[in-house]
Design a protein around this motif. Structure first.
Motif, PDB file in Angstrom:
ATOM      1  N   GLY A  43      -4.370  15.544  11.825  1.00 47.28           N
ATOM      2  CA  GLY A  43      -2.990  15.115  12.364  1.00 47.28           C
ATOM      3  C   GLY A  43      -2.509  13.703  11.478  1.00 47.28           C
ATOM      4  O   GLY A  43      -1.336  13.357  11.447  1.00 47.28           O
ATOM      5  N   LEU A  44      -3.505  13.229  10.883  1.00 50.29           N
ATOM      6  CA  LEU A  44      -3.140  11.779  10.272  1.00 50.29           C
ATOM      7  C   LEU A  44      -3.031  12.269   8.710  1.00 50.29           C
ATOM      8  O   LEU A  44      -2.950  11.406   7.773  1.00 50.29           O
ATOM      9  CB  LEU A  44      -4.729  11.067  10.448  1.00 50.29           C
ATOM     10  CG  LEU A  44      -5.098  10.433  11.597  1.00 50.29           C
ATOM     11  CD1 LEU A  44      -6.196   9.599  11.743  1.00 50.29           C
ATOM     12  CD2 LEU A  44      -3.781   9.444  12.105  1.00 50.29           C
ATOM     13  N   LYS A  45      -2.873  13.644   8.571  1.00 48.33           N
ATOM     14  CA  LYS A  45      -2.574  13.903   7.215  1.00 48.33           C
ATOM     15  C   LYS A  45      -3.781  13.881   6.031  1.00 48.33           C
ATOM     16  O   LYS A  45      -3.553  13.705   4.607  1.00 48.33           O
ATOM     17  CB  LYS A  45      -1.215  13.462   6.431  1.00 48.33           C
ATOM     18  CG  LYS A  45      -0.196  13.627   7.738  1.00 48.33           C
ATOM     19  CD  LYS A  45       0.106  15.138   7.835  1.00 48.33           C
ATOM     20  CE  LYS A  45       1.292  15.262   8.762  1.00 48.33           C
ATOM     21  NZ  LYS A  45       1.678  16.438   9.208  1.00 48.33           N
ATOM     22  N   MET A  46      -4.838  13.836   6.669  1.00 50.47           N
ATOM     23  CA  MET A  46      -6.020  13.611   5.901  1.00 50.47           C
ATOM     24  C   MET A  46      -6.709  15.318   5.150  1.00 50.47           C
ATOM     25  O   MET A  46      -6.266  15.942   6.210  1.00 50.47           O
ATOM     26  CB  MET A  46      -7.352  13.068   6.370  1.00 50.47           C
ATOM     27  CG  MET A  46      -7.062  11.742   6.809  1.00 50.47           C
ATOM     28  SD  MET A  46      -8.358  10.697   7.578  1.00 50.47           S
ATOM     29  CE  MET A  46      -9.211  10.209   5.925  1.00 50.47           C
ATOM     30  N   MET A  78      -6.717  -6.545   1.501  1.00 50.91           N
ATOM     31  CA  MET A  78      -6.007  -5.419   1.061  1.00 50.91           C
ATOM     32  C   MET A  78      -6.733  -4.115   1.581  1.00 50.91           C
ATOM     33  O   MET A  78      -7.598  -3.664   1.250  1.00 50.91           O
ATOM     34  CB  MET A  78      -5.915  -5.413  -0.457  1.00 50.91           C
ATOM     35  CG  MET A  78      -5.250  -4.328  -1.080  1.00 50.91           C
ATOM     36  SD  MET A  78      -3.208  -4.353  -0.601  1.00 50.91           S
ATOM     37  CE  MET A  78      -2.633  -6.103  -1.229  1.00 50.91           C
ATOM     38  N   GLY A  79      -5.927  -3.413   2.405  1.00 47.75           N
ATOM     39  CA  GLY A  79      -6.689  -2.093   2.978  1.00 47.75           C
ATOM     40  C   GLY A  79      -5.967  -1.017   2.094  1.00 47.75           C
ATOM     41  O   GLY A  79      -5.504  -0.975   1.051  1.00 47.75           O
ATOM     42  N   VAL A  80      -6.617   0.456   2.600  1.00 46.28           N
ATOM     43  CA  VAL A  80      -6.126   1.625   2.283  1.00 46.28           C
ATOM     44  C   VAL A  80      -5.514   2.398   3.167  1.00 46.28           C
ATOM     45  O   VAL A  80      -5.866   2.452   4.441  1.00 46.28           O
ATOM     46  CB  VAL A  80      -7.435   2.163   1.735  1.00 46.28           C
ATOM     47  CG1 VAL A  80      -7.982   1.419   0.299  1.00 46.28           C
ATOM     48  CG2 VAL A  80      -8.607   2.484   2.628  1.00 46.28           C
ATOM     49  N   GLU A  81      -4.842   3.447   2.639  1.00 41.86           N
ATOM     50  CA  GLU A  81      -4.227   4.286   3.833  1.00 41.86           C
ATOM     51  C   GLU A  81      -5.170   5.408   4.019  1.00 41.86           C
ATOM     52  O   GLU A  81      -5.945   5.708   2.949  1.00 41.86           O
ATOM     53  CB  GLU A  81      -2.828   4.889   3.106  1.00 41.86           C
ATOM     54  CG  GLU A  81      -1.563   3.662   2.987  1.00 41.86           C
ATOM     55  CD  GLU A  81      -0.488   4.613   2.642  1.00 41.86           C
ATOM     56  OE1 GLU A  81      -0.587   5.821   2.211  1.00 41.86           O
ATOM     57  OE2 GLU A  81       0.519   3.896   2.455  1.00 41.86           O
ATOM     58  N   LEU A  82      -5.102   6.165   5.177  1.00 46.75           N
ATOM     59  CA  LEU A  82      -5.774   7.137   5.342  1.00 46.75           C
ATOM     60  C   LEU A  82      -5.250   8.412   4.964  1.00 46.75           C
ATOM     61  O   LEU A  82      -5.792   9.656   4.611  1.00 46.75           O
ATOM     62  CB  LEU A  82      -5.996   7.361   6.996  1.00 46.75           C
ATOM     63  CG  LEU A  82      -6.741   6.309   7.698  1.00 46.75           C
ATOM     64  CD1 LEU A  82      -7.152   6.550   9.194  1.00 46.75           C
ATOM     65  CD2 LEU A  82      -8.321   5.988   6.920  1.00 46.75           C
ATOM     66  N   SER A  99     -15.525  12.911  -0.893  1.00 45.68           N
ATOM     67  CA  SER A  99     -14.869  12.260   0.347  1.00 45.68           C
ATOM     68  C   SER A  99     -14.612  10.667  -0.099  1.00 45.68           C
ATOM     69  O   SER A  99     -15.534   9.803  -0.557  1.00 45.68           O
ATOM     70  CB  SER A  99     -16.042  12.198   1.306  1.00 45.68           C
ATOM     71  OG  SER A  99     -16.540  13.671   1.840  1.00 45.68           O
ATOM     72  N   ASP A 100     -13.571  10.267   0.501  1.00 42.14           N
ATOM     73  CA  ASP A 100     -13.120   8.928   0.394  1.00 42.14           C
ATOM     74  C   ASP A 100     -13.806   8.369   1.687  1.00 42.14           C
ATOM     75  O   ASP A 100     -13.922   7.023   1.666  1.00 42.14           O
ATOM     76  CB  ASP A 100     -11.704   8.752   0.590  1.00 42.14           C
ATOM     77  CG  ASP A 100     -10.819   9.504  -0.640  1.00 42.14           C
ATOM     78  OD1 ASP A 100     -11.422   8.979  -1.936  1.00 42.14           O
ATOM     79  OD2 ASP A 100     -10.223  10.426  -0.691  1.00 42.14           O
ATOM     80  N   PHE A 101     -14.127   8.936   2.851  1.00 40.19           N
ATOM     81  CA  PHE A 101     -14.515   8.429   4.065  1.00 40.19           C
ATOM     82  C   PHE A 101     -15.359   9.583   4.463  1.00 40.19           C
ATOM     83  O   PHE A 101     -15.315  10.675   4.400  1.00 40.19           O
ATOM     84  CB  PHE A 101     -13.490   8.360   5.090  1.00 40.19           C
ATOM     85  CG  PHE A 101     -12.442   7.378   5.018  1.00 40.19           C
ATOM     86  CD1 PHE A 101     -12.567   5.952   5.496  1.00 40.19           C
ATOM     87  CD2 PHE A 101     -11.424   7.486   4.031  1.00 40.19           C
ATOM     88  CE1 PHE A 101     -11.832   5.073   5.495  1.00 40.19           C
ATOM     89  CE2 PHE A 101     -10.442   6.538   3.902  1.00 40.19           C
ATOM     90  CZ  PHE A 101     -10.645   5.289   4.490  1.00 40.19           C
TER      91      PHE A 101
END
Length: 531
Positions: free
Chosen positions: A164-167, A137-141, A198-200
């Motif tokens: 560009g990835l809407k982060m 189960m992943g997460v969206e960026l 931060s999430d990442f």
């Protein structure tokens, strides 16, 4: 006679052709770099040496390089070149710091996707015929907050791609000004806030004393639960054991590393942990990047050998041979002054003001400025050299001003640099004595006479009894030998400073002991390139 270049590592045929098209005689021997004895036998024939990482340019090789004028490294890292020995031989060392920026940034983004969706583990499971559709189960960026530590060239590209990835992109970078952050459409924050939000988190800084273990156990504990951490920059930026503990506890949800504290990494605390993606230092490993750096180094070397133009030199500014003989000690002084300011300044720099007095004002001020600015910026950016420093400073919105004046004091010439930030101004001055050695002669308006050493400690305090004894006893307790000890003060009982030249780096526990005395407002270990 046409210049002659040896290519002793694997470079593209297009790079070889660039030399030939420019009228340079080139020998392409891509396996020669692995044979030290053969390389030493033939190197004396050549004006230029083009290499990658396989060729080791040692002092013994350089002893035989009687005609060598330039070494070009296709890539960023130059650990395989003895730059001090090359400098003593008058050999320029060039690299290609910008050829693999996009490739490294893309690898960071790829690893971020991989750890977000557990792609390597899911791939291995599917190859094994397990079809564990519900196990990964992943997460969206999209919509997540990306914290970028270091928003220079590579970090800046990552910021752009992430937007560009809407982060939501936030960045910690002491040299990033508010205006530049607005241009990049990112939010500039302090490190603690980045860790909290931060999430990442992705790192894009060089490994220096300031950045080593920037994500140590204490800072990792400040991160948001469920964070995922990516490192494509340098090993040693993250405490790998502490990160492994937090991965096991579930506080950190995943990590993706391309670089490690010890390489080649045959074992590591991160290996074998779930949702940890590891690659063997592949940041620059694309066909395009390898081609780019090969073409770039060929162009740079050809320009220098044919016209004298210098680009991306690591050990010499753009000066003539005659200027270099006279200016060498002053260029080193400028670097030391800059390195002092750079290591002391932790907030964004708005302006650098340089005053050249007397004899110094008659020199090639552009070259001195390049050395000084590079010294200021090197603690935070390994991409900086004496040629690229002014451009990088301009890109970051730093205003550079230079003033020259006739001799005004006791010294035949001196250089004074003042750095302006939103919070303060910081200044230091220095000169070169008749022995050719640079000296610090003033800090914060306080007159001193300090020899520059590789390892130093700077302190500020009130002018009270016991400072010398405390410093001496603490150094003795921790086995640190003091080579030189300089004191200065504005007035009795007023502000005072000390500058210690020591034989080895000051242990962190010794710094902690000094802070615990309550006698010092500031204690700062410093490192200088005195070779």
């Amino acid at each position: 006679m046409a210049p002659k270049v040896l290519i002793s590592d694997k470079l593209s045929d297009a790079a070889v052709q660039i030399f030939r098209d420019r009228g340079i005689d080139v020998d392409f021997m891509p396996e020669l770099g692995k044979d030290k004895e053969k390389l030493a036998q033939v190197i004396g024939q050549y004006d230029g040496l083009a290499i990658r990482s396989a060729t080791k340019v040692t002092p013994s090789i350089l002893e035989h390089a009687t005609n060598l004028k330039v070494i070009g490294r296709a890539g960023i890292g130059t650990d395989n070149i003895d730059k001090d020995a090359a400098s003593k031989k008058g050999v320029i060392v060039m690299n290609t710091p910008f050829g693999n920026m996009i490739t490294t940034a893309e690898h960071a983004i790829a690893l971020m996707f991989a750890v977000a969706r557990q792609i390597p583990e899911a791939s291995a499971s599917t190859h094994a015929g397990k079809w564990e559709k519900n196990a990964f189960m992943g997460v969206e960026l999209t919509g997540k907050t990306l914290g970028v530590i270091g928003a220079g060239n590579i970090g800046g590209i990552v910021c752009d791609r992430a937007r560009g990835l809407k982060m939501k992109v936030i960045a910690y970078d002491p040299f990033l000004g508010e205006e530049r952050a607005q241009q990049m459409q990112i939010e500039k924050v302090e490190l603690d806030e980045l860790l909290k939000r931060s999430d990442f988190i992705t790192l894009h800084v060089p490994l220096t004393e300031q950045t080593r273990n920037i994500l140590g156990r204490e800072n990792l504990a400040k991160t948001k639960k469920g964070v995922r951490i990516i490192n494509c920059a340098r090993g040693g930026l993250v405490d790998e054991e502490a990160l492994a503990d937090l991965l096991k506890s579930g506080h950190v949800a995943g990590a993706a590393f391309d670089v490690f504290a010890v390489e080649p990494a045959t074992e590591n605390p991160l290996f074998g942990l779930p949702n940890v993606v590891c690659t063997p230092h592949l940041g620059a490993s694309t066909t395009e990047a390898q081609e780019n750096v090969a073409l770039q180094v060929a162009e740079q070397m050809a320009d220098y050998l044919l016209t004298g133009a210098v680009q991306n030199a690591l050990n010499m500014p753009s000066v003539t041979a005659e200027e270099a003989k006279i200016m060498g000690p002053w260029i080193k002084l400028a670097d030391h002054l800059g390195a002092f300011i750079g290591q002391m300044t932790e907030e964004p720099i708005k302006a650098i003001n340089v005053l050249y007095d007397g004899y110094a004002a008659e020199m090639n001020l552009e070259a001195l400025n390049c050395s000084l600015i590079a010294g200021i910026m090197k603690p935070i950016s390994s991409e900086v050299n004496m040629v690229s420093a002014p451009l990088i400073a301009k890109e970051r919105g730093i205003q550079i001003s230079t003033t020259n004046q006739t001799q005004t004091g006791a010294f035949e010439g001196y250089i004074k640099v003042t750095v302006v930030t939103d919070k303060r101004e910081r200044s230091i001055a220095g000169t070169v004595f008749s022995d050719g050695k640079p000296r610090f002669i003033q800090i914060k308006g306080i007159n001193i006479d300090a020899e520059v050493g590789r390892h130093m400690v700077y302190t500020t305090n009130e002018d009270v009894p016991g400072i010398i004894g405390t410093l001496g006893m603490t150094c003795g307790k921790h086995g640190v030998n003091i080579a030189n000890f300089t004191l200065g003060r504005k007035e009795a009982k007023g502000e005072a400073i000390a500058l210690l030249y020591i034989d080895e780096p000051m242990p962190m526990q010794a710094i902690a002991d000094l802070k615990a005395t309550g006698l010092f407002q500031q204690i700062k270990p410093l490192e200088f390139d005195v070779a």
